[in-house]
Design an enzyme around this catalytic site. Structure first.
Site, PDB file in Angstrom:
ATOM      1  N   GLU A   1      -4.306  -1.868  -2.241  1.00  0.00           N
ATOM      2  CA  GLU A   1      -4.427  -0.975  -1.075  1.00  0.00           C
ATOM      3  C   GLU A   1      -4.736   0.450  -1.524  1.00  0.00           C
ATOM      4  OE1 GLU A   1      -1.023  -1.332   1.552  1.00  0.00           O
ATOM      5  OE2 GLU A   1      -0.909  -3.502   1.267  1.00  0.00           O
TER       6      GLU A   1
ATOM      7  N   ASN B   1       3.391  -8.491  -3.140  1.00  0.00           N
ATOM      8  CA  ASN B   1       2.690  -7.215  -2.983  1.00  0.00           C
ATOM      9  C   ASN B   1       3.696  -6.100  -2.699  1.00  0.00           C
ATOM     10  OD1 ASN B   1      -0.061  -6.007  -2.606  1.00  0.00           O
ATOM     11  ND2 ASN B   1       0.649  -5.602  -0.514  1.00  0.00           N
TER      12      ASN B   1
ATOM     13  N   ASP C   1      -5.541   4.084  -2.247  1.00  0.00           N
ATOM     14  CA  ASP C   1      -5.977   5.343  -1.642  1.00  0.00           C
ATOM     15  C   ASP C   1      -5.243   6.462  -2.368  1.00  0.00           C
ATOM     16  OD1 ASP C   1      -3.441   5.025  -0.385  1.00  0.00           O
ATOM     17  OD2 ASP C   1      -4.321   4.603   1.577  1.00  0.00           O
TER      18      ASP C   1
ATOM     19  N   HIS D   1      -0.962   3.290  -3.579  1.00  0.00           N
ATOM     20  CA  HIS D   1      -1.077   4.447  -2.681  1.00  0.00           C
ATOM     21  C   HIS D   1      -0.615   5.668  -3.471  1.00  0.00           C
ATOM     22  CE1 HIS D   1      -1.827   1.938   0.795  1.00  0.00           C
ATOM     23  NE2 HIS D   1      -0.719   1.263   0.592  1.00  0.00           N
TER      24      HIS D   1
ATOM     25  N   GLU E   1       6.585  -5.991   0.113  1.00  0.00           N
ATOM     26  CA  GLU E   1       7.557  -4.883   0.118  1.00  0.00           C
ATOM     27  C   GLU E   1       9.007  -5.324   0.255  1.00  0.00           C
ATOM     28  OE1 GLU E   1       6.222  -2.204   3.173  1.00  0.00           O
ATOM     29  OE2 GLU E   1       4.377  -1.712   2.113  1.00  0.00           O
TER      30      GLU E   1
HETATM   31  C1  XIL Z   1      -0.616  -0.026   7.572  1.00  0.00           C
HETATM   32  C2  XIL Z   1      -1.860   0.024   8.446  1.00  0.00           C
HETATM   33  O1  XIL Z   1      -2.907   0.630   7.721  1.00  0.00           O
HETATM   34  C3  XIL Z   1      -1.570   0.806   9.715  1.00  0.00           C
HETATM   35  O2  XIL Z   1      -2.672   0.703  10.620  1.00  0.00           O
HETATM   36  C4  XIL Z   1      -0.318   0.279  10.396  1.00  0.00           C
HETATM   37  O3  XIL Z   1       0.013   1.108  11.494  1.00  0.00           O
HETATM   38  C5  XIL Z   1       0.847   0.235   9.425  1.00  0.00           C
HETATM   39  O4  XIL Z   1       0.484  -0.535   8.300  1.00  0.00           O
HETATM   40  N1  XIL Z   1       1.519  -1.099   3.076  1.00  0.00           N
HETATM   41  C6  XIL Z   1       0.999  -2.265   3.586  1.00  0.00           C
HETATM   42  C7  XIL Z   1       0.033  -2.224   4.724  1.00  0.00           C
HETATM   43  O5  XIL Z   1       1.244  -3.339   3.044  1.00  0.00           O
HETATM   44  O6  XIL Z   1       0.161  -3.326   5.567  1.00  0.00           O
HETATM   45  C8  XIL Z   1       0.181  -0.953   5.514  1.00  0.00           C
HETATM   46  O7  XIL Z   1      -0.863  -0.899   6.481  1.00  0.00           O
HETATM   47  C9  XIL Z   1       0.159   0.259   4.599  1.00  0.00           C
HETATM   48  C10 XIL Z   1       1.292   0.209   3.629  1.00  0.00           C
END
Ligand code: XIL
Length: 297
Positions: free
Chosen positions: A233, A167, A235, A204, A127
């Site tokens: 990731e 990422n 969802d 996401h 990020e």
């Molecule tokens: C999130 C986790 O799922 C949570 O438990 C934590 O509080 C915050 O981070 N992008 C990412 C992940 O790269 O590391 C994040 O994970 C979600 C967004």
């Protein structure tokens, strides 16, 4: 019937999940994890604040517990993450400039030495871009624009066996400024020989019922630069079957899309739990989105 991992393996891909160390005693979670998935990632346990809480004092206990569980079951592993604006050790907050840069380098070296030779992928930088396509401002960015390049060069030297990934989120829509910013970073790295092997698209998805129609174009455009791509990731709000089907199909249509990871397994595991965004419900039953993904693999 078949499973996510068996279906993904038919085309040489993997199907992954993220798990927290608190799930190591959750038999409902573990049953699905071992049956359906062949790649694992730690949700929080390998982030900088977890692995190096104090300067030079590394703590791999929770990360190792997750890795060992997955490795004993023949799963591969994705390390997440080494350099990020979020979840940093407290001591990074009192550092800046060359001292923070040195702390980042020493963190990458310390963590990667511990897991050397064990992982398939590492998210080296997470990020680093803003929505407008420029660099996100952060304490790491303030150490100099070359911090991402230095992180990747450090990582390659620390463990030449693992694929090194950039990422990010909101880089799924090809015409979006942030996507173009990350694309230009990878293009520049490839042109100058900075070691980068893969781009992770967090995926996401929120709202709506369709995914960006150009998502596949984004994947193939990154892949054409000579990197693997992965959905790292995934969802989706309310687990929209059409979005899950579409993101799976997009990956399947791009030869260098190596796999899909969902950020948790059941809705009760999700950081977006109120949106019920995953493939399994709170009773560990597969949802309609599970079938949509399975049929698209
Ligand atoms: C999130 C986790 O799922 C949570 O438990 C934590 O509080 C915050 O981070 N992008 C990412 C992940 O790269 O590391 C994040 O994970 C979600 C967004």
């Amino acid at each position: 019937g078949t499973t996510l991992k068996a279906a993904a393996e038919r085309s040489g891909r993997y199907f992954g999940a993220a798990m927290g160390s608190d799930r190591l005693t959750d038999s409902g979670f573990l049953t699905i994890a071992s049956r359906e998935f062949d790649m694992m990632t730690a949700v929080n346990e390998m982030k900088p604040d977890a692995t190096e809480p104090n300067a030079g004092q590394f703590d791999f206990r929770r990360g190792d517990a997750i890795y060992n569980w997955a490795n004993e079951r023949g799963m591969r592993f994705r390390g997440h993450t080494l350099a990020w604006h979020g979840q940093q050790p407290r001591f990074w907050g009192s550092l800046s400039g060359s001292a923070l840069r040195a702390a980042m380098i020493s963190h990458i070296n310390g963590v990667m030495a511990h897991y050397k030779g064990k992982f398939a992928y590492w998210d080296v930088v997470n990020e680093a871009y803003a929505e407008n396509g420029s660099r996100r401002s952060s304490n790491l960015q303030a150490t100099g624009n070359d911090w991402i390049e230095v992180a990747f060069r450090t990582a390659r030297a620390a463990d030449p066996s693992v694929k090194l990934c950039y990422n990010d989120y909101n880089i799924e829509n090809w015409t979006y400024a942030k996507t173009q910013g990350v694309y230009n970073l990878i293009k520049d790295f490839k042109a100058r020989g900075v070691p980068v092997d893969c781009v992770g698209l967090q995926t996401h998805f929120t709202g709506g019922s369709s995914l960006p129609g150009n998502f596949q174009q984004t994947l193939s455009s990154f892949a054409a630069l000579g990197v693997d791509v992965a959905l790292t990731e995934a969802d989706v709000t309310n687990a929209s079957t059409s979005q899950y089907q579409g993101l799976t199909q997009a990956c399947m249509n791009v030869p260098r899309c190596v796999g899909i990871t969902t950020w948790g397994i059941r809705d009760s595991d999700s950081w977006r739990g109120s949106e019920n965004p995953l493939l399994f419900d709170r009773n560990s039953n597969p949802k309609a989105a599970y079938t949509a993904v399975l049929n698209a693999l």
